[in-house]
Write an enzyme that holds these catalytic residues in place. Structure first.
Site, PDB file in Angstrom:
ATOM      1  N   GLY A  11       2.624 -21.441 -18.149  1.00 59.28           N
ATOM      2  CA  GLY A  11       1.388 -20.866 -18.703  1.00 59.28           C
ATOM      3  C   GLY A  11       1.635 -19.578 -19.481  1.00 59.28           C
ATOM      4  N   ARG A  15      -4.121 -12.820 -20.411  1.00 60.37           N
ATOM      5  CA  ARG A  15      -4.787 -11.604 -19.930  1.00 60.37           C
ATOM      6  C   ARG A  15      -3.823 -10.484 -19.539  1.00 60.37           C
ATOM      7  NH1 ARG A  15      -8.555 -13.379 -15.454  1.00 60.37           N
ATOM      8  NH2 ARG A  15      -7.552 -15.415 -15.590  1.00 60.37           N
ATOM      9  N   TYR A  99       4.226 -21.875  -7.606  1.00 57.11           N
ATOM     10  CA  TYR A  99       3.748 -21.299  -8.866  1.00 57.11           C
ATOM     11  C   TYR A  99       4.471 -19.996  -9.179  1.00 57.11           C
ATOM     12  CZ  TYR A  99       0.346 -24.889  -8.142  1.00 57.11           C
ATOM     13  OH  TYR A  99      -0.215 -26.116  -7.952  1.00 57.11           O
ATOM     14  N   GLU A 151     -12.293 -29.358  -8.893  1.00 57.86           N
ATOM     15  CA  GLU A 151     -12.128 -28.090  -9.606  1.00 57.86           C
ATOM     16  C   GLU A 151     -13.481 -27.394  -9.754  1.00 57.86           C
ATOM     17  OE1 GLU A 151      -9.096 -26.554 -10.639  1.00 57.86           O
ATOM     18  OE2 GLU A 151      -8.707 -28.014  -9.073  1.00 57.86           O
ATOM     19  N   ASN A 383      36.197  16.598 -17.275  1.00 58.60           N
ATOM     20  CA  ASN A 383      36.885  15.327 -16.993  1.00 58.60           C
ATOM     21  C   ASN A 383      37.058  14.457 -18.223  1.00 58.60           C
ATOM     22  OD1 ASN A 383      34.027  15.064 -16.906  1.00 58.60           O
ATOM     23  ND2 ASN A 383      34.230  13.063 -15.952  1.00 58.60           N
ATOM     24  N   TYR A 384      36.451  14.851 -19.318  1.00 55.69           N
ATOM     25  CA  TYR A 384      36.418  13.981 -20.500  1.00 55.69           C
ATOM     26  C   TYR A 384      36.942  14.767 -21.686  1.00 55.69           C
ATOM     27  CZ  TYR A 384      34.299  10.734 -23.913  1.00 55.69           C
ATOM     28  OH  TYR A 384      34.073   9.845 -24.924  1.00 55.69           O
ATOM     29  N   SER A 402      33.537  30.976  -8.167  1.00 57.21           N
ATOM     30  CA  SER A 402      32.350  30.584  -8.933  1.00 57.21           C
ATOM     31  C   SER A 402      32.678  30.391 -10.398  1.00 57.21           C
ATOM     32  CB  SER A 402      31.280  31.669  -8.813  1.00 57.21           C
ATOM     33  OG  SER A 402      30.860  31.720  -7.478  1.00 57.21           O
ATOM     34  N   ARG A 437      41.640  33.785 -16.391  1.00 55.05           N
ATOM     35  CA  ARG A 437      40.570  34.404 -17.192  1.00 55.05           C
ATOM     36  C   ARG A 437      41.125  35.656 -17.850  1.00 55.05           C
ATOM     37  NH1 ARG A 437      37.810  36.380 -11.646  1.00 55.05           N
ATOM     38  NH2 ARG A 437      38.846  38.386 -11.506  1.00 55.05           N
TER      39      ARG A 437
HETATM   40  C1  UD1 Z   1      -5.280 -24.346 -10.142  1.00 53.36           C
HETATM   41  C2  UD1 Z   1      -5.777 -25.534  -9.338  1.00 53.36           C
HETATM   42  C3  UD1 Z   1      -6.943 -25.080  -8.458  1.00 53.36           C
HETATM   43  C4  UD1 Z   1      -6.538 -23.931  -7.587  1.00 53.36           C
HETATM   44  C5  UD1 Z   1      -5.982 -22.796  -8.426  1.00 53.36           C
HETATM   45  C6  UD1 Z   1      -5.407 -21.703  -7.573  1.00 53.36           C
HETATM   46  C7  UD1 Z   1      -5.375 -27.489 -10.723  1.00 53.36           C
HETATM   47  C8  UD1 Z   1      -5.978 -28.472 -11.632  1.00 53.36           C
HETATM   48  N1  UD1 Z   1      -6.190 -26.567 -10.227  1.00 53.36           N
HETATM   49  O1  UD1 Z   1      -6.326 -23.988 -11.004  1.00 53.36           O
HETATM   50  O2  UD1 Z   1      -7.400 -26.143  -7.659  1.00 53.36           O
HETATM   51  O3  UD1 Z   1      -7.634 -23.470  -6.823  1.00 53.36           O
HETATM   52  O4  UD1 Z   1      -4.902 -23.288  -9.265  1.00 53.36           O
HETATM   53  O5  UD1 Z   1      -5.046 -20.632  -8.398  1.00 53.36           O
HETATM   54  O6  UD1 Z   1      -4.196 -27.579 -10.423  1.00 53.36           O
HETATM   55  N2  UD1 Z   1       0.585 -24.358 -15.472  1.00 53.36           N
HETATM   56  C9  UD1 Z   1       1.625 -24.890 -16.185  1.00 53.36           C
HETATM   57  N3  UD1 Z   1       1.368 -25.863 -17.107  1.00 53.36           N
HETATM   58  C10 UD1 Z   1       0.135 -26.320 -17.341  1.00 53.36           C
HETATM   59  C11 UD1 Z   1      -0.934 -25.767 -16.614  1.00 53.36           C
HETATM   60  C12 UD1 Z   1      -0.680 -24.800 -15.681  1.00 53.36           C
HETATM   61  O7  UD1 Z   1       2.776 -24.501 -16.006  1.00 53.36           O
HETATM   62  O8  UD1 Z   1      -0.002 -27.199 -18.191  1.00 53.36           O
HETATM   63  C13 UD1 Z   1       0.847 -23.307 -14.498  1.00 53.36           C
HETATM   64  C14 UD1 Z   1       0.198 -22.008 -14.936  1.00 53.36           C
HETATM   65  O9  UD1 Z   1       1.132 -21.219 -15.633  1.00 53.36           O
HETATM   66  C15 UD1 Z   1      -0.204 -21.361 -13.632  1.00 53.36           C
HETATM   67  C16 UD1 Z   1      -0.419 -22.542 -12.696  1.00 53.36           C
HETATM   68  O10 UD1 Z   1       0.216 -23.652 -13.280  1.00 53.36           O
HETATM   69  O11 UD1 Z   1       0.836 -20.600 -13.101  1.00 53.36           O
HETATM   70  C17 UD1 Z   1      -1.885 -22.818 -12.418  1.00 53.36           C
HETATM   71  O12 UD1 Z   1      -2.495 -23.155 -13.626  1.00 53.36           O
HETATM   72  P1  UD1 Z   1      -3.965 -22.711 -13.987  1.00 53.36           P
HETATM   73  O13 UD1 Z   1      -4.336 -23.313 -15.259  1.00 53.36           O
HETATM   74  O14 UD1 Z   1      -4.096 -21.240 -13.830  1.00 53.36           O
HETATM   75  O15 UD1 Z   1      -4.781 -23.422 -12.824  1.00 53.36           O
HETATM   76  P2  UD1 Z   1      -6.160 -22.980 -12.244  1.00 53.36           P
HETATM   77  O16 UD1 Z   1      -7.207 -23.287 -13.238  1.00 53.36           O
HETATM   78  O17 UD1 Z   1      -6.097 -21.613 -11.727  1.00 53.36           O
END
Ligand code: UD1
Ligand code: CA
Length: 455
Positions: A11, A15, A99, A151, A383-384, A402, A437
């Site tokens: 991801g 933010r 994660y 979700e 030293n250098y 001293s 000296r």
């Molecule tokens: C996900 C869960 C949700 C959970 C929440 C907790 C899913 C669909 N939902 O939602 O149930 O409550 O985490 O925080 O799994 N990532 C990738 N590739 C992608 C998408 C995501 O590597 O294509 C990684 C992101 O970088 C992130 C993590 O997976 O670290 C979670 O992805 P994110 O999109 O934030 O999921 P949430 O919407 O938070």
């Protein structure tokens, strides 16, 4: 039971407002992804598969290691799609999903979760939240059995009332995964392939979904912005503070104590406020550390007293020795037992013998200093020479007056003395006095210049 671990780290982390990929932002001096990899390794998996996308090359460069396989996910089409990218490398009985932006997960929790997995049972880590907004909700039937995860954006009003949230951390029987991930669709509110849809599929296939709860919600907290990053940092530091206090350390203020590495502490240690410990630090029994000290990759033997505002990097302080206030010990420096280094003394690759002293304002670089030798205030080793570094060797019981300049390479043998203000360019034999000296002249009848008054 064999284990493969998949870590999702593709991801963007918009933010964070950062050029650095989100998972490389540090908590306690180590990247978030680094923490997760560290925890993953403790579980002795046969493989650790890191799914990377945004900033993939930077992540691979920073964290690449032999036991990691990196898998690319070029477009972030959802957590299910992300895990699917790793499928070709997954061969173990159990697959655990972690994660890269959830760094504080503890191995004890993961072990409890993994213990639940069998060929017909999944382990799902859930968390009870006061405000579950944004989280996937755990849907259970009348008997309390998990039937699905919904979700937040797809949930009905009744489902949104559920306070049991999905942490995302999941352990599944490996053989089923290819089938389930192959059947995911993206017909949902976010148009994504949800990993969470695997739960309903597993239930439909007759498997049981067993849950484990994170005792501490911060363990499963992710960081999406710098405020959350700071919250994770503070939580981590609080946990470390509790750990060292439990081991017998008095912290004057546990909220002003930072650990950025692996530290070993003894009993009856006292640490004043604003002390930062970094890398590998060993602190033995009865050590006292004053306020505002920075200590990296160093060993403080029993009874050391380190006074305020001192800076240690790669130093060893022998039993009962003391340093500071305002001492700086650079790599390769050591103090013998009961040696003393006072204010504004800098040591670099310098070894002080037992009971040796450098009380004030000195630079000692590439030097060996014998037991009980005393270095006068204002003394420096030269030293250098602009090209090479040279050593200064002082025997035992030497007295350096001293404000000496010791021009290396130079040897001053046991019991020798040098006069204050000397520039020592030649070796000094044992027990002799060296005076290097200009001799003082007093000029009688000398007049101070007078101010010229311009017309
Ligand atoms: C996900 C869960 C949700 C959970 C929440 C907790 C899913 C669909 N939902 O939602 O149930 O409550 O985490 O925080 O799994 N990532 C990738 N590739 C992608 C998408 C995501 O590597 O294509 C990684 C992101 O970088 C992130 C993590 O997976 O670290 C979670 O992805 P994110 O999109 O934030 O999921 P949430 O919407 O938070
Ligand atoms: Ca998220």
């Amino acid at each position: 039971m064999s284990l493969d671990i998949v870590i999702l780290a593709a991801g963007q982390g918009t933010r964070m407002r950062s050029a650095l990929p989100k998972v490389l932002h540090p908590v306690a001096g180590r990247s978030m992804l680094g923490h997760v990899i560290h925890s993953a390794r403790q579980l002795d998996p046969q493989g650790i598969h890191v799914v990377i996308g945004h900033g993939a090359e930077t992540v691979r460069e920073r964290l690449g290691a032999e036991d990691l396989s990196f898998v690319r996910q070029d477009r972030q089409l959802g957590t299910g799609h992300a895990v699917a990218q790793a499928l070709p490398g997954l061969t173990a009985d159990t697959v655990l999903i972690l994660y890269g932006d959830v760094p504080l997960i503890e191995t004890a929790t993961l072990r409890r979760l993994l213990a639940r997995v069998t060929p017909d049972r999944l382990g799902l880590l859930t968390v009870n939240l006061a405000d579950p907004t944004g989280y996937g909700r755990i849907v259970r039937d009348a008997a309390g059995a998990v039937t699905a995860i919904v979700e937040h954006k797809d949930a009905t009003e009744q489902q949104r009332v559920i306070c049991e949230g999905n942490t995302g951390i999941l352990a599944v029987p490996g053989q089923r995964l290819t089938d389930w991930l192959g059947r995911l669709s993206n017909h949902n509110a976010q148009g994504e392939y949800y990993l969470t849809d695997v739960i309903a599929m597993a239930v439909a296939d007759g498997l049981v979904v067993d849950t484990e709860t994170a005792r501490d919600p911060m363990e499963v907290q992710g960081a999406n912005d710098r405020r959350q990053l700071a919250e994770l940092e503070r939580h981590y530091q609080w946990r470390e503070a509790l750990r060292v206090m439990a081991a017998g350390v008095t912290l004057r203020d546990p909220a002003r104590f930072d650990v950025r590495g692996d530290i070993t502490v003894g009993r009856d240690v006292t640490i004043d406020v604003n002390v930062i410990l970094e890398g590998q630090v060993v602190i033995e029994d009865d050590v006292v550390i004053g306020p505002n000290c920075y200590i990296k990759d160093s060993i403080l033997r029993r009874g050391v007293v380190l006074k305020a505002n001192s800076h240690l990097d790669g130093a060893v302080l022998g039993e009962g020795s003391d340093a500071g206030p305002f001492a700086r010990l650079r790599p390769g420096s050591s103090l013998g037992p009961r040696a003393h280094v006072g204010n504004f003394v800098e040591l670099k690759n310098a070894q002080l013998g037992e009971g040796a002293k450098a009380g004030h304002l000195a630079y000692l670089g590439d030097a060996t200093i014998g037991a009980r030798t005393n270095i006068g205030a204002g003394t420096i080793t030269c030293n250098y020479d602009g090209v090479n570094k040279h050593r200064t060797v002082l025997g035992e019981d030497v007295f350096i007056g001293s404000n000496n300049s010791l021009v290396a390479p130079v040897d001053i043998s046991a019991g020798a003395t040098t006069a204050a203000g000397s520039t020592i360019t030649q070796d000094v034999p044992a027990a002799q006095l060296a005076v290097g000296r200009a001799r003082q002249r007093n000029i009688e009848g000398w007049k101070r210049p007078e101010k010229i008054i311009k017309p």
